[in-house]
Scaffold this active site. Sequence first.
Site, short mmCIF file in Angstrom:
data_model
loop_
_atom_site.label_atom_id
_atom_site.label_comp_id
_atom_site.label_asym_id
_atom_site.label_seq_id
_atom_site.Cartn_x
_atom_site.Cartn_y
_atom_site.Cartn_z
N GLY A 59 0.85 -1.19 0.00
CA GLY A 59 0.00 0.00 0.00
C GLY A 59 0.88 1.23 0.00
O GLY A 59 2.06 1.15 0.35
N CYS A 88 5.48 -5.91 1.58
CA CYS A 88 5.78 -4.46 1.52
C CYS A 88 5.09 -3.74 2.69
O CYS A 88 5.42 -3.99 3.84
CB CYS A 88 5.39 -3.91 0.16
SG CYS A 88 6.11 -2.29 -0.15
N TYR A 89 4.09 -2.89 2.42
CA TYR A 89 3.40 -2.21 3.52
C TYR A 89 2.86 -3.24 4.52
O TYR A 89 2.91 -3.01 5.74
CB TYR A 89 2.25 -1.36 2.97
CG TYR A 89 1.42 -0.70 4.05
CD1 TYR A 89 1.82 0.51 4.62
CD2 TYR A 89 0.24 -1.30 4.52
CE1 TYR A 89 1.06 1.10 5.62
CE2 TYR A 89 -0.52 -0.71 5.52
CZ TYR A 89 -0.10 0.49 6.06
OH TYR A 89 -0.84 1.08 7.06
N HIS A 133 8.46 -7.54 -3.68
CA HIS A 133 7.18 -7.99 -4.23
C HIS A 133 7.30 -9.34 -4.95
O HIS A 133 7.71 -9.37 -6.11
CB HIS A 133 6.63 -6.93 -5.19
CG HIS A 133 6.17 -5.70 -4.48
ND1 HIS A 133 4.90 -5.56 -3.99
CD2 HIS A 133 6.84 -4.57 -4.14
CE1 HIS A 133 4.79 -4.38 -3.39
NE2 HIS A 133 5.95 -3.77 -3.45
N GLU A 155 4.97 -11.03 -6.16
CA GLU A 155 3.92 -11.18 -7.16
C GLU A 155 4.28 -10.58 -8.51
O GLU A 155 3.58 -10.77 -9.51
CB GLU A 155 2.62 -10.54 -6.64
CG GLU A 155 2.62 -9.01 -6.53
CD GLU A 155 3.27 -8.48 -5.24
OE1 GLU A 155 4.05 -9.22 -4.62
OE2 GLU A 155 3.00 -7.32 -4.87
N SER A 192 -23.67 -10.30 -26.10
CA SER A 192 -23.12 -9.30 -27.01
C SER A 192 -22.22 -9.92 -28.07
O SER A 192 -21.90 -9.29 -29.06
CB SER A 192 -22.31 -8.27 -26.22
OG SER A 192 -21.11 -8.87 -25.77
N GLY A 193 -21.79 -11.15 -27.82
CA GLY A 193 -20.82 -11.76 -28.73
C GLY A 193 -19.40 -11.61 -28.21
O GLY A 193 -18.48 -12.24 -28.72
N GLY A 194 -19.21 -10.76 -27.18
CA GLY A 194 -17.90 -10.61 -26.55
C GLY A 194 -17.60 -11.79 -25.63
O GLY A 194 -18.47 -12.64 -25.39
N VAL A 195 -16.38 -11.81 -25.10
CA VAL A 195 -15.94 -12.96 -24.31
C VAL A 195 -16.79 -13.13 -23.05
O VAL A 195 -17.28 -14.23 -22.75
CB VAL A 195 -14.46 -12.81 -23.89
CG1 VAL A 195 -13.99 -14.02 -23.11
CG2 VAL A 195 -13.58 -12.59 -25.11
N ASP A 196 -16.99 -12.04 -22.30
CA ASP A 196 -17.60 -12.18 -20.97
C ASP A 196 -19.05 -12.67 -21.05
O ASP A 196 -19.43 -13.63 -20.37
CB ASP A 196 -17.54 -10.86 -20.21
CG ASP A 196 -16.12 -10.33 -20.12
OD1 ASP A 196 -15.19 -11.14 -20.32
OD2 ASP A 196 -15.94 -9.13 -19.88
N SER A 197 -19.87 -12.02 -21.89
CA SER A 197 -21.27 -12.46 -21.93
C SER A 197 -21.37 -13.85 -22.57
O SER A 197 -22.23 -14.64 -22.21
CB SER A 197 -22.15 -11.44 -22.66
OG SER A 197 -21.86 -11.38 -24.03
N LYS A 224 -9.97 -11.75 -16.02
CA LYS A 224 -10.21 -11.93 -17.46
C LYS A 224 -9.51 -13.18 -18.01
O LYS A 224 -10.11 -13.94 -18.78
CB LYS A 224 -9.71 -10.70 -18.21
CG LYS A 224 -10.06 -10.68 -19.67
CD LYS A 224 -11.45 -10.16 -19.88
CE LYS A 224 -11.83 -10.09 -21.33
NZ LYS A 224 -13.10 -9.39 -21.52
#
Length: 514
Positions: free
Chosen positions: A59, A86-87, A173, A175, A227-232, A370
């Site tokens: 942070g 870290c923090y 870090h 990560e 919608s045709g997008g990945v998520d929907s 994602k």
Amino acid sequence: MMSTARHELVLILDFGGQYTQLIARRVRELHVFCEIIPFDTPLATLAARSPKAIILSGGPASVYAASAPVCDPAVLDTGIPLLGICYGAQLMANLLGGSVEHAPSGEYGKTTVRLDKSSSLFRGLPAETSCWMSHNDRIGAIPTGFRTIASTPACPVAAMENPERRQFGIQFHPEVVHTPVGPDILRHFLFEAAGCTGDWTMSSFVDDAIQDIRLRVKDERALCALSGGVDSSVAATLVHRAIGDHLTCVFVDTGLLRTGEGDRVESLFHHRFDMPLVRIDASARFFASLRSVTEPEKKRKAIGAAFIDCFAEQARAMQGIPFLVQGTLYPDVIESGNSVASTIKSHHNVGGLPADLSFSLIEPLRLLFKDEVRDLGRALGLPEELVDRQPFPGPGLGVRILGEVTPENVNILQRADAVVERVMRSSGWYTKVWQSFAVLPNIHTVGVKGDERTYVHTIALRIVESSDGMTADWVRLPAEVLEEISHAITSELPEVNRVVYDITSKPPSTIEWE
Ligand code: XMP
């Protein structure tokens, strides 16, 4: 909300660090499920989730600042294995009776660190390696019961541990990719110190999600704006697996989509996956609402409003459906402080439905990043060219045409866009960039084709790299690929005689032109 009680859980207390989401992704890559929660989550709430371990994130604050975020000190006394980064490490030192000091000079970037290999965190790792540092403060005195297990020239306590209490603090870090041994350190913490087994996989996620959706929907029905997008697409496919014909998808063809989009959606979801699908051709309505509109915000509002109207009309016509499926992702959930359930982001996500339409939301992707959604799509058998798709804005080509949006303009841009995608894919660049698309600036310039003078459109190419769309840089695409795109557009589109390349980053530009 999706239940995860069947899995080992790690909780990440978020102190506002820029890498907090990365910590979560690294932990999940090790097949351990984790969630990010606010730093001030009460101990009782936290303990009720029975986490196998708690990670305190980085942070920007200094632990001594008046407004410094501090977790309930009792969190450090639960016996649950703890890793401060870290923090988070500085806070551990401070709360457990050690001290934190302002370093004479901050440490930023790649740094050489010496590791004490007798610590379980560093077992089998090189004694000296590089790590990613980003701090002003540093741990001064370590708390009683701890020992120093790593150091850098500017940071005598780069890591500390109290193995009996299974508490660890690291200043650097793990990560971040610039800490090559980072995944090993996290694995040692999770699997050895905290006793995790790594029981979270995509197939277990699918099984759990299907069970949860069935339990919730029972014999009722659900609606999904596809919608045709990945998520929907992934959300709809998952829900369809769970409740079959009880799910109806609604695809609104705004007339502002990429060429052939409606047919692609219908052939995949309706014909191949056998999903009930209502396809609404609303292009005339969208073009009517965009007539003479040239101001970008007005355009976006007009498109958003037309979308809501179409969807709401269809929803009313199908009365009595209580559930609405949304492709909300985890970053949106985290950003809205874990209370996104009723907030819906942008127009294409059917936000702002009229009051008479109240749905309970099903958000089967709300705990996924994602890249995990893409993996889930693959696990569900969605074709790769859908799963690897670049983001496409809700208002579609409407924000890539400057000035008035007409059917003629859209038709030109659709064909130019198809060329860009075709060449980007065939040259192998499509999946290496964040977005690559054509823009129609509505500028006519003079050209020559054969012996004829022409006075027709210019196409601008926008090809950017980015990790989240918040900032972006233009891609240094090889000249041959640019040339191939330019040549193909000008030879295949009689309406275009010039192609230009947008070489601005975001900021100061945005990715879209409107
Ligand atoms: P900008 O143009 O703001 O775009 O730099 C950042 C990212 O967001 C996408 N974008 C949208 N996505 N609805 C969406 O779902 C929208 O209204 C919208 N506007 C921009 C854009 O394509 C880029 O990936």
